[in-house]
Motif scaffolding. Structure first.
Motif, mmCIF file in Angstrom:
data_model
loop_
_atom_site.group_PDB
_atom_site.id
_atom_site.type_symbol
_atom_site.label_atom_id
_atom_site.label_comp_id
_atom_site.label_asym_id
_atom_site.label_seq_id
_atom_site.Cartn_x
_atom_site.Cartn_y
_atom_site.Cartn_z
ATOM 1 N N ILE A 191 23.271 -23.993 -18.633
ATOM 2 C CA ILE A 191 24.052 -24.571 -17.532
ATOM 3 C C ILE A 191 23.170 -24.566 -16.290
ATOM 4 O O ILE A 191 22.668 -23.515 -15.901
ATOM 5 C CB ILE A 191 25.317 -23.731 -17.225
ATOM 6 C CG1 ILE A 191 26.094 -23.439 -18.512
ATOM 7 C CG2 ILE A 191 26.186 -24.429 -16.180
ATOM 8 C CD1 ILE A 191 27.000 -22.217 -18.385
ATOM 9 N N GLU A 192 22.971 -25.709 -15.663
ATOM 10 C CA GLU A 192 22.141 -25.775 -14.460
ATOM 11 C C GLU A 192 22.968 -26.263 -13.283
ATOM 12 O O GLU A 192 23.611 -27.313 -13.350
ATOM 13 C CB GLU A 192 20.946 -26.726 -14.695
ATOM 14 C CG GLU A 192 20.001 -26.818 -13.485
ATOM 15 C CD GLU A 192 18.769 -27.693 -13.747
ATOM 16 O OE1 GLU A 192 18.644 -28.267 -14.845
ATOM 17 O OE2 GLU A 192 17.924 -27.789 -12.826
ATOM 18 N N LEU A 193 22.931 -25.464 -12.208
ATOM 19 C CA LEU A 193 23.525 -25.890 -10.935
ATOM 20 C C LEU A 193 22.430 -26.552 -10.108
ATOM 21 O O LEU A 193 21.337 -26.006 -9.978
ATOM 22 C CB LEU A 193 24.075 -24.665 -10.188
ATOM 23 C CG LEU A 193 24.491 -24.885 -8.724
ATOM 24 C CD1 LEU A 193 25.627 -25.896 -8.604
ATOM 25 C CD2 LEU A 193 24.875 -23.552 -8.067
ATOM 26 N N ILE A 208 32.478 -30.960 -6.342
ATOM 27 C CA ILE A 208 31.749 -30.622 -7.567
ATOM 28 C C ILE A 208 31.619 -31.869 -8.443
ATOM 29 O O ILE A 208 32.572 -32.635 -8.596
ATOM 30 C CB ILE A 208 32.486 -29.525 -8.377
ATOM 31 C CG1 ILE A 208 32.523 -28.203 -7.600
ATOM 32 C CG2 ILE A 208 31.854 -29.318 -9.768
ATOM 33 C CD1 ILE A 208 31.189 -27.483 -7.467
ATOM 34 N N GLY A 209 30.417 -32.057 -8.994
ATOM 35 C CA GLY A 209 30.205 -33.096 -9.997
ATOM 36 C C GLY A 209 29.935 -32.464 -11.348
ATOM 37 O O GLY A 209 29.126 -31.535 -11.437
ATOM 38 N N ALA A 210 30.642 -32.922 -12.383
ATOM 39 C CA ALA A 210 30.370 -32.494 -13.759
ATOM 40 C C ALA A 210 29.475 -33.570 -14.361
ATOM 41 O O ALA A 210 29.924 -34.697 -14.599
ATOM 42 C CB ALA A 210 31.665 -32.349 -14.545
ATOM 43 N N VAL A 211 28.195 -33.217 -14.557
ATOM 44 C CA VAL A 211 27.212 -34.239 -14.920
ATOM 45 C C VAL A 211 27.334 -34.578 -16.399
ATOM 46 O O VAL A 211 27.278 -33.701 -17.254
ATOM 47 C CB VAL A 211 25.783 -33.762 -14.582
ATOM 48 C CG1 VAL A 211 24.765 -34.834 -14.907
ATOM 49 C CG2 VAL A 211 25.708 -33.359 -13.111
ATOM 50 N N PHE A 377 26.886 -30.347 -10.227
ATOM 51 C CA PHE A 377 26.318 -30.919 -8.995
ATOM 52 C C PHE A 377 27.143 -30.514 -7.788
ATOM 53 O O PHE A 377 28.380 -30.469 -7.860
ATOM 54 C CB PHE A 377 26.318 -32.453 -9.056
ATOM 55 C CG PHE A 377 25.067 -33.063 -9.624
ATOM 56 C CD1 PHE A 377 23.991 -32.297 -10.052
ATOM 57 C CD2 PHE A 377 24.959 -34.458 -9.716
ATOM 58 C CE1 PHE A 377 22.840 -32.890 -10.573
ATOM 59 C CE2 PHE A 377 23.822 -35.059 -10.233
ATOM 60 C CZ PHE A 377 22.763 -34.277 -10.662
ATOM 61 N N VAL A 378 26.446 -30.248 -6.677
ATOM 62 C CA VAL A 378 27.115 -30.097 -5.384
ATOM 63 C C VAL A 378 26.552 -31.166 -4.437
ATOM 64 O O VAL A 378 25.445 -31.666 -4.654
ATOM 65 C CB VAL A 378 26.926 -28.677 -4.804
ATOM 66 C CG1 VAL A 378 27.741 -27.667 -5.599
ATOM 67 C CG2 VAL A 378 25.450 -28.276 -4.768
ATOM 68 N N PRO A 379 27.310 -31.532 -3.390
ATOM 69 C CA PRO A 379 26.917 -32.677 -2.557
ATOM 70 C C PRO A 379 25.629 -32.448 -1.759
ATOM 71 O O PRO A 379 25.319 -31.321 -1.375
ATOM 72 C CB PRO A 379 28.112 -32.830 -1.593
ATOM 73 C CG PRO A 379 29.249 -32.133 -2.255
ATOM 74 C CD PRO A 379 28.637 -31.003 -3.014
ATOM 75 N N SER A 380 24.902 -33.537 -1.518
ATOM 76 C CA SER A 380 23.748 -33.561 -0.617
ATOM 77 C C SER A 380 24.143 -34.367 0.615
ATOM 78 O O SER A 380 24.581 -35.512 0.486
ATOM 79 C CB SER A 380 22.560 -34.260 -1.290
ATOM 80 O OG SER A 380 22.103 -33.520 -2.393
ATOM 81 N N ALA A 399 30.969 -23.119 -3.680
ATOM 82 C CA ALA A 399 31.738 -23.743 -4.764
ATOM 83 C C ALA A 399 30.897 -23.826 -6.044
ATOM 84 O O ALA A 399 31.341 -23.412 -7.124
ATOM 85 C CB ALA A 399 32.193 -25.146 -4.337
ATOM 86 N N GLY A 400 29.680 -24.344 -5.904
ATOM 87 C CA GLY A 400 28.827 -24.504 -7.077
ATOM 88 C C GLY A 400 28.503 -23.185 -7.745
ATOM 89 O O GLY A 400 28.541 -23.071 -8.987
ATOM 90 N N ALA A 401 28.203 -22.174 -6.940
ATOM 91 C CA ALA A 401 27.826 -20.870 -7.509
ATOM 92 C C ALA A 401 29.026 -20.208 -8.178
ATOM 93 O O ALA A 401 28.882 -19.545 -9.219
ATOM 94 C CB ALA A 401 27.238 -19.976 -6.414
#
Lengths: 413, 413
Positions: A191-193, A208-211, A377-380, A399-401
């Motif tokens: 799993i990669e954040l 959050i994006g689920a890729v 994914f978290v927003p840029s 959120a991502g962590a």
């Protein structure tokens, strides 16, 4: 989902941000960015810092022959680990979140479990992979590809960098030429954040994006050879101008992307003329073309159109050329079960979540053929990355962590 | 024409070729070419060699504040000299004849008169002018322009080179920052022998060109600023790609030249991207556009079209830019009497001769407003110049130097 041990645990945002800021000091450049090119002295210092944190967290650290570093926290039972990780190398004018967030959030997950004195059933681990960016040594995602047996380690150690150094020598200089074998590591899941590096989540108000997939990537280098001549006395129709052809290739790349539409992108980021003087028609040019698409068939179509154009214009202008593939990755689809787990976990934590493709390549894609794999994914901000202005809000990092923490707990329970 | 003293004299080809070959050893590069950039250490050594020959020939040598070197051979009467000369600096990948031929043929004329013990009525002289190429310090033809009062010497001493050095400092390093004033030297007339640097004489079987005019030259530098971003995650329509715009400018330059036709030429010899990485959209680009035409009105038309295009495409792509003129010379027409004298002298010596324009700028054009001026062209093999493969046949060198000898005799009689 059945309740798992630690379901109410949350990461410590300040501790994570402090580590991000501390690591960003190594290779810091103007504007808040970072230059920590793969296997540079800055990369070595960054590695030392992260490995120091891994030691403080009591992890079992191994370094493999291409310098990938994997740190494992034992479970109550032996087994393949639930692995997370990313990279800490950057492009020359990089930001402080690209890659780094995934590595340091992994450490934060472990710090949170250590603090809660919670031991998972099977091991969990966090790694960072050598040369994800490919900015100094092509291809990119090199370390994770070697780690998962996609590339041969011996071949990669011979790669020559943009500065003329051989990768193996640069690796030796860092002290991270380890002894762990490559190509045989098996993870229970990966799993990669990562930051999105694009504008979609921000524009649409998601946290959050689920890729679901990663675009296929095709990098080609063209070396063009014409005839150097005087800019004043050489009639236009007698020119063999490598500079003009280099420019025409970049304009055509843009045209191909425009005509194909969809998610096809095309970039000419390198264009170097020789001799590069105002009044001299360039004899030689070096150009790179970066093409990406989520469809392998369309990516091949873009490659084919580009190759045909280069051959045609070189013939018209009386140039010779050579081309070389610097990187080629097929589009990747992640594990449906893992994608669903990312989306469900994020939603259950109260985050606004969407499924999406990734426009960038990531280490996770190298794991996808070998174990269930997913990305968070978290927003840029403004979609900006590979730029000193790269930024992600603290609340999005939290959120991502937290999603990563809960996913790792579920998969290792 | 009445007969003049020395009408049967001819230059010594071997002595001239030996000097050409000896000077070509200073800054020699692979392929028989020369790298002797203005005010480099190679230029200094080249200057020392030429000045040594001037001393051996017994000439009165003066060096002015921008490093132009003028060597005078006295006549039986005082007066303004009949002057010849050119330059010994080269582009980075230059040949051994561009400029050098004119200077060393001038020395050969004087050596021939010394050997014949023939003293002209009024003085004759030969000079070499600093930084004709403009490859390191813009603008080009700098030394002759300062010499003839076109440029201000103080301003030129402040020019910053491509390597960041200030011209005045580079000049000091060579030891050729002289004390002779600039802008006040008057010649009886000026005659420059030069290689054509284009294909016309060779293609049409001529041995001598009597140059009637010089193309106007316009050099503009554009600095483009966009946004650096990730090549995979940034949709095409959201890009601010300085590399793409740089390429589009080079393609447009070619298009403008093609549409205007005639003798309009356009060259983009410099195109530098920053950061210049495969997978990063370029934030900045530096581009130069070299436009030339024998018609001032048409040259202005080309400049106007280019400037409009740059403004428009930068707006479309969301880039900012600055532009700077690196050099701007109007087209020059040489003295009709001098042109006729070149053509008649060459024809009377038995050389197949044509009148023609020059596509390149030359030191002679700086003299044209102040005294009767002309140029003699000899063929360039395959029209190649600014290239190590630059070559002119020995018999054509003999022809050009003999025409120069006879012209100088006639004008100083």
């Amino acid at each position: 989902m059945p309740p798992v041990k630690g379901q109410s645990l949350r990461i410590n945002l300040n501790r994570l941000l402090e580590r991000i800021n501390e690591l960003a000091e190594i290779g810091a450049i103007d504007g808040g960015g970072v230059c920590r090119m793969a296997l540079s002295d800055e990369d070595r210092r960054g590695r030392d810092r992260v490995v120091g944190w891994m030691r403080e967290l009591g992890l079992d650290i191994s370094v493999d022959r291409i310098g990938n570093v994997i740190a494992i926290r034992r479970g109550t039972e032996p087994g393949d680990p639930v692995l997370t990780g990313s990279h800490i190398d950057t492009v020359a004018t990089g930001g402080r979140f690209d890659g780094t967030l995934g590595v340091l959030a992994g450490l934060e997950v472990i710090a949170t479990l250590n603090q809660a004195d919670l031991t998972t059933r099977i091991p969990i681990g966090v790694g960072f992979f050598t040369n994800e960016e490919g900015a100094r040594f092509a291809p990119d995602m090199m370390g994770s590809a070697v780690h998962q047996g996609v590339f041969d380690v011996e071949e990669m150690l011979e790669v020559v960098g943009t500065d003329g150094l051989i990768l193996g020598d640069a690796l030796d200089n860092t002290g991270y030429a380890g002894e762990a074998p490559t190509g045989s590591f098996h993870a229970e899941c990966f799993i990669e954040l990562h930051i999105e590096q694009g504008p979609v989540l921000e524009n649409e108000g998601y946290e959050i994006g689920a890729v679901e997939s990663v675009q296929g990537i095709s990098w080609t280098e063209y070396r063009l050879t014409g005839v150097s001549n005087h800019a004043g006395t050489t009639p236009m129709h007698l020119r063999h101008d490598a500079g003009y052809v280099a420019a025409a290739i970049a304009v055509e790349a843009r045209r191909i992307a425009g005509e194909m539409g969809g998610d096809q992108v095309a970039t000419v980021g390198v264009s170097t003329l020789n001799p590069g003087l105002v009044n001299v028609i360039a004899k030689e040019a070096l150009v790179t073309v970066d093409l990406r698409n989520t469809s392998e068939a369309k990516l091949q179509q873009a490659e084919h159109r580009m190759a045909e154009f280069v051959a045609k214009i070189c013939e018209d202008e009386g140039l010779s050329f050579t081309s070389r593939s610097l990187a080629r990755f097929k589009p990747v689809k992640f594990d449906p079960g893992m994608i669903a787990l990312v989306a469900d976990t994020a939603t259950s934590l109260g985050y606004k979540t969407r499924r999406m493709p990734s426009g960038a390549g990531h280490d996770a894609q190298m794991f996808a053929p070998n174990c269930p794999t997913a990305m968070i994914f978290v927003p840029s901000r403004d979609g900006i990355s590979h730029n000193v202005a790269e930024f992600t809000e603290a609340e999005h990092i939290r959120a991502g962590a937290n999603v990563l923490l809960q996913l790792m707990l579920q998969k290792s329970a």
